[in-house]
Design a protein around this motif. Structure first.
Motif, PDB file in Angstrom:
ATOM      1  N   SER A  61       0.837  -1.205   0.000  1.00  0.00           N
ATOM      2  CA  SER A  61       0.000   0.000   0.000  1.00  0.00           C
ATOM      3  C   SER A  61       0.871   1.255   0.000  1.00  0.00           C
ATOM      4  CB  SER A  61      -0.924  -0.020   1.217  1.00  0.00           C
ATOM      5  OG  SER A  61      -0.164  -0.112   2.408  1.00  0.00           O
ATOM      6  N   TRP A  62       2.053   1.167   0.607  1.00  0.00           N
ATOM      7  CA  TRP A  62       2.982   2.303   0.597  1.00  0.00           C
ATOM      8  C   TRP A  62       3.632   2.466  -0.771  1.00  0.00           C
ATOM      9  CZ3 TRP A  62       6.270   2.982   5.660  1.00  0.00           C
ATOM     10  CH2 TRP A  62       5.392   3.148   6.753  1.00  0.00           C
ATOM     11  N   LYS A  63       3.983   1.324  -1.379  1.00  0.00           N
ATOM     12  CA  LYS A  63       4.624   1.382  -2.701  1.00  0.00           C
ATOM     13  C   LYS A  63       3.721   2.102  -3.688  1.00  0.00           C
ATOM     14  CE  LYS A  63       7.249  -2.921  -2.228  1.00  0.00           C
ATOM     15  NZ  LYS A  63       7.430  -4.276  -2.736  1.00  0.00           N
ATOM     16  N   VAL A  64       2.440   1.730  -3.635  1.00  0.00           N
ATOM     17  CA  VAL A  64       1.482   2.311  -4.573  1.00  0.00           C
ATOM     18  C   VAL A  64       1.417   3.827  -4.404  1.00  0.00           C
ATOM     19  CG1 VAL A  64      -0.956   2.380  -5.209  1.00  0.00           C
ATOM     20  CG2 VAL A  64       0.121   0.201  -4.668  1.00  0.00           C
ATOM     21  N   ARG A  65       1.544   4.281  -3.165  1.00  0.00           N
ATOM     22  CA  ARG A  65       1.443   5.712  -2.904  1.00  0.00           C
ATOM     23  C   ARG A  65       2.777   6.440  -3.086  1.00  0.00           C
ATOM     24  NH1 ARG A  65      -1.045   6.580   2.698  1.00  0.00           N
ATOM     25  NH2 ARG A  65      -0.350   4.477   3.138  1.00  0.00           N
ATOM     26  N   GLY A  66       3.811   5.702  -3.504  1.00  0.00           N
ATOM     27  CA  GLY A  66       5.069   6.360  -3.855  1.00  0.00           C
ATOM     28  C   GLY A  66       6.077   6.490  -2.732  1.00  0.00           C
ATOM     29  N   TYR A  67       5.824   5.832  -1.603  1.00  0.00           N
ATOM     30  CA  TYR A  67       6.817   5.896  -0.522  1.00  0.00           C
ATOM     31  C   TYR A  67       8.105   5.193  -0.950  1.00  0.00           C
ATOM     32  CZ  TYR A  67       3.215   7.587   2.664  1.00  0.00           C
ATOM     33  OH  TYR A  67       2.253   8.344   3.259  1.00  0.00           O
ATOM     34  N   PHE A  68       9.242   5.697  -0.495  1.00  0.00           N
ATOM     35  CA  PHE A  68      10.519   5.055  -0.827  1.00  0.00           C
ATOM     36  C   PHE A  68      11.561   5.445   0.213  1.00  0.00           C
ATOM     37  CE2 PHE A  68      13.033   8.654  -2.253  1.00  0.00           C
ATOM     38  CZ  PHE A  68      12.051   9.618  -2.483  1.00  0.00           C
TER      39      PHE A  68
END
Lengths: 323, 126
Positions: A62-69
């Motif tokens: 869910s974080w990946k989808v929102r662009g967290y890195f």
């Protein structure tokens, strides 16, 4: 070279430069600790552009989808617009207990403001006001009311010094995580398990051991906890009791310097382990603590027959020095 | 699949399952071989296992992202430490021994060795 955009400014990335390094080089005060893609304290979010997969390894989908890195391991191949992350990814927590377990290990108990979904043996990152961040393994189980961490006092350590000398019950911190792949995976309940750790490498193993028992693991479980001297061991009585209560659990405190008359094994912990268990075909192993020991012992267990997929480890990396 | 269709080498060997079966056997041989084990002293085992799987997938004729450039840059630091033909020979030999332990027929082992051989020039930056 790709361009990095942050708070309305543009920065040209140098060859193979991480987002974190580019921000620090340009005088931006960015939070970080391990600089190895592990602790999570440099977490940022991309609002435009493509984030390399490496910079999102281990993050929730869910974080990946929102662009967290993770900025420390993000080396963009094209222009990227990034932003700091808000308190939405951090969880507030209150210190509920501080107990000295040995001359230099403090048990820190934390109660989170909301339930934290974790597995015993994973780690969280504690963040204090000002962005100071350090990672600690979780020694407690998910159904216990408080998180338990074992914090070794490090000379000059900012977070460990604070937790040992200044912090008091009731103080507030923020936490990030959990992260990490070193935890008990249910199934194969009859598989023999080897748990080896040095220093506060015991913390994740203490969680993993009790988690395995809670899942009804019935194969033999051997825990080796190593320290330089006897005074570096802790939770000795608790672990002896645990081993007495469960016939398939064995606990071997191990010291580099000391006497066997104290009921301890003496010698380098890898030699102690491999002398006791020279053949490890079919075993599962967990190794935590000193990075050099973790790296070398993993290979030795593998060469003694343990399958690579059955070896779990967590090397305790020191925090990176300020550049 | 139609019976007349010839299976690829990767399929004949057993695909990804064969890679997973071979990787521990092969990497244990590599780490135990006095000719080449010193090249692996300071590498993390998890990282290396992943690389060995990629190498085996390529050598088995499977889907591979390896490029000549990857092989050159990936081994450049080892060239400085004396990597040469004898070490490539050792790796190909250990690869064959591993497949023999898994009862892979000799004519397939020869095909795997030929693919591994084709990487030699890039590995040694020639």
């Amino acid at each position: 070279m790709p361009v990095l955009r942050y708070e309305g400014r543009s920065y040209a990335l140098q060859a193979n430069e991480s987002v974190l390094d580019a921000l620090l080089r340009n005088g931006v005060r960015a939070a970080y600790s391990c600089k190895a893609g592990s602790c999570g304290s440099c977490l940022m979010r991309a609002t435009e552009g493509v984030v390399p997969a490496r910079a999102q390894a281990g993050l929730k989908d869910s974080w990946k989808v929102r662009g967290y890195f993770l900025a420390c391991v993000c080396r963009p191949e094209s222009d990227l617009t990034v932003t700091t992350v808000g308190p939405d990814v951090q969880l507030g927590a209150t210190i509920t207990a501080l107990d000295l377990l040995s001359h230099n290990v403090m048990r820190v108990r934390l109660r989170c403001d909301a339930p934290l979904d974790f597995r015993a043996g994973q780690y969280i990152t504690i963040v204090r006001e000002g962005g100071l961040a350090r990672s600690y393994s979780i020694a407690s189980l998910p159904d216990e009311s408080d998180l338990e961490l074992h914090v070794r006092k490090i000379a000059g350590g900012k977070m460990s010094g604070w937790l040992h000398e200044v912090a008091k019950v009731g103080d507030r911190v923020s936490i990030l995580g959990p992260s990490g792949e070193c935890f008990y995976v249910p199934g194969k309940g009859d598989q023999p398990m080897l748990l080896v750790g040095t220093g506060t490498g015991l913390a994740p193993l203490y969680g993993i051991l009790r988690d395995a028992l809670r899942h009804g693991h019935h194969g033999p479980i051997h825990l080796f906890h190593g320290a330089l001297h006897k005074n570096g061991l802790y939770l000795v009585e608790e672990l002896r009791r645990l081993a007495e209560m469960h016939r398939h659990v064995a606990y071997t405190p191990t010291v580099l310097n000391g006497s066997e008359s104290d009921g301890m094994a003496v010698g380098p912990i890898d030699q102690v382990v491999l002398k006791r268990f020279p053949k490890l075909n079919g075993w599962r192993g967990y190794i935590c603590g000193d990075p050099a020991l973790v790296q070398s012992l993993k290979k030795k267990l593998f060469l003694s027959g343990m399958a690579s997929r059955d070896i779990y480890s967590d090397a305790f990396l020191p925090s990176a020095q300020t550049p | 699949m139609q019976p007349t269709t010839e299976q690829s080498l990767f399929e004949q060997l057993g695909g990804e399952a064969a890679v997973n079966a071979a990787v521990d056997i092969f990497y244990r041989k590599v780490l135990s071989d006095d000719r080449i084990k010193h090249f692996f002293d300071d590498v993390d085992m998890d990282v290396q296992i992943a690389k060995q799987k990629a190498f085996l997938t390529m050598a088995f004729g499977g889907p591979s992202n390896y490029t000549g450039k990857d092989l050159r840059t990936g081994h450049a630091h080892l060239m400085e430490r004396g990597l040469n033909d004898s070490h490539v020979d050792a790796v190909i030999e250990l690869l064959g021994e591993s497949l023999r332990e898994l009862n892979v027929p000799e004519h397939l082992i020869a095909k795997v060795a030929a693919i591994a051989e084709s990487a030699r020039a890039d590995v040694l930056s020639r």
